[in-house]
Motif scaffolding. Structure first.
Motif, PDB file in Angstrom:
ATOM      1  N   ALA A  40      -1.399   4.501  -1.401  1.00 48.36           N
ATOM      2  CA  ALA A  40      -0.287   4.795  -0.494  1.00 48.36           C
ATOM      3  C   ALA A  40       1.001   4.247  -1.105  1.00 48.36           C
ATOM      4  O   ALA A  40       0.963   3.341  -1.945  1.00 48.36           O
ATOM      5  CB  ALA A  40      -0.540   4.143   0.859  1.00 48.36           C
ATOM      6  N   PRO A  41       2.138   4.782  -0.712  1.00 44.27           N
ATOM      7  CA  PRO A  41       3.417   4.315  -1.259  1.00 44.27           C
ATOM      8  C   PRO A  41       3.599   2.816  -1.081  1.00 44.27           C
ATOM      9  O   PRO A  41       3.385   2.285   0.010  1.00 44.27           O
ATOM     10  CB  PRO A  41       4.451   5.094  -0.449  1.00 44.27           C
ATOM     11  N   ALA A  91      -2.030   9.079   1.777  1.00 43.92           N
ATOM     12  CA  ALA A  91      -2.033   8.522   0.427  1.00 43.92           C
ATOM     13  C   ALA A  91      -2.304   9.645  -0.577  1.00 43.92           C
ATOM     14  O   ALA A  91      -2.652  10.758  -0.182  1.00 43.92           O
ATOM     15  CB  ALA A  91      -3.111   7.444   0.286  1.00 43.92           C
ATOM     16  N   VAL A  92      -2.157   9.306  -1.837  1.00 48.52           N
ATOM     17  CA  VAL A  92      -2.655  10.185  -2.900  1.00 48.52           C
ATOM     18  C   VAL A  92      -4.091   9.758  -3.174  1.00 48.52           C
ATOM     19  O   VAL A  92      -4.356   8.576  -3.412  1.00 48.52           O
ATOM     20  CB  VAL A  92      -1.800  10.076  -4.177  1.00 48.52           C
ATOM     21  N   TYR A  93      -4.986  10.715  -3.111  1.00 49.99           N
ATOM     22  CA  TYR A  93      -6.405  10.445  -3.318  1.00 49.99           C
ATOM     23  C   TYR A  93      -6.795  10.847  -4.741  1.00 49.99           C
ATOM     24  O   TYR A  93      -6.513  11.966  -5.181  1.00 49.99           O
ATOM     25  CB  TYR A  93      -7.242  11.210  -2.289  1.00 49.99           C
ATOM     26  N   TYR A  94      -7.459   9.925  -5.430  1.00 45.74           N
ATOM     27  CA  TYR A  94      -7.854  10.138  -6.821  1.00 45.74           C
ATOM     28  C   TYR A  94      -9.365  10.147  -6.948  1.00 45.74           C
ATOM     29  O   TYR A  94     -10.052   9.243  -6.451  1.00 45.74           O
ATOM     30  CB  TYR A  94      -7.296   9.023  -7.710  1.00 45.74           C
ATOM     31  N   CYS A  95      -9.854  11.128  -7.646  1.00 44.13           N
ATOM     32  CA  CYS A  95     -11.272  11.184  -7.990  1.00 44.13           C
ATOM     33  C   CYS A  95     -11.503  10.277  -9.199  1.00 44.13           C
ATOM     34  O   CYS A  95     -10.683  10.248 -10.130  1.00 44.13           O
ATOM     35  CB  CYS A  95     -11.647  12.619  -8.315  1.00 44.13           C
ATOM     36  N   GLY A 113      -4.996  13.470  -8.914  1.00 48.59           N
ATOM     37  CA  GLY A 113      -4.595  13.044  -7.579  1.00 48.59           C
ATOM     38  C   GLY A 113      -4.259  14.215  -6.678  1.00 48.59           C
ATOM     39  O   GLY A 113      -3.725  15.230  -7.130  1.00 48.59           O
ATOM     40  N   THR A 114      -4.599  14.072  -5.409  1.00 46.52           N
ATOM     41  CA  THR A 114      -4.260  15.094  -4.414  1.00 46.52           C
ATOM     42  C   THR A 114      -3.684  14.394  -3.188  1.00 46.52           C
ATOM     43  O   THR A 114      -4.225  13.389  -2.722  1.00 46.52           O
ATOM     44  CB  THR A 114      -5.491  15.963  -4.053  1.00 46.52           C
ATOM     45  N   GLN A 115      -2.576  14.924  -2.689  1.00 48.60           N
ATOM     46  CA  GLN A 115      -1.868  14.279  -1.580  1.00 48.60           C
ATOM     47  C   GLN A 115      -2.536  14.611  -0.249  1.00 48.60           C
ATOM     48  O   GLN A 115      -2.812  15.775   0.050  1.00 48.60           O
ATOM     49  CB  GLN A 115      -0.405  14.741  -1.539  1.00 48.60           C
TER      50      GLN A 115
END
Length: 120
Positions: A40-41, A91-95, A113-115
């Protein structure tokens, strides 16, 4: 080596659901662990959930009971079903994939990353 492609992020209202997916491709000898992190920011990246080669799963306390991680071994794909989403899940989600790309060499691989935005 190993390339990850994520999909499924977007804007959803509080209480809604989203399904994230991440597919690994490339020089994959074997996958040890697949999971999702988020950032998250203004905050550090944190683990959301992961699953290992034995099928065991691990979740952050903040998402237990709401998120479910699953894996399709044949497709080298990991999913994150997110239900009862809250604004604090934004948040930006990262695999993340830990994989052997040769018999003896392994590494930590990350998606782009996907928002995910949870807002009314």
């Amino acid at each position: 080596q190993v390339h990850l492609v994520e999909s499924g992020g977007g804007l959803v209202q509080p209480g809604g659901s989203l399904l994230l997916s991440c597919t690994a491709s490339g020089s994959i000898f074997s996958i040890v662990q697949m999971g999702w992190h988020r950032q998250a920011p203004g905050k550090q990246r944190e683990l959301v959930a992961d699953t290992n080669s034995g099928g065991a799963t691990n979740y952050a306390d903040s998402v237990k009971g709401r998120f479910t991680i699953s894996r399709d071994r044949a497709k080298n794909t990991v999913y994150l079903q997110m239900n009862s989403l809250k604004p604090e899940d934004t948040a930006v989600y990262y695999c993340n994939v830990k994989a052997y790309y040769s018999v003896i060499s392994w590494d930590d691989f990350w998606g782009q990353g996907t928002q995910v935005t949870v807002s009314s």
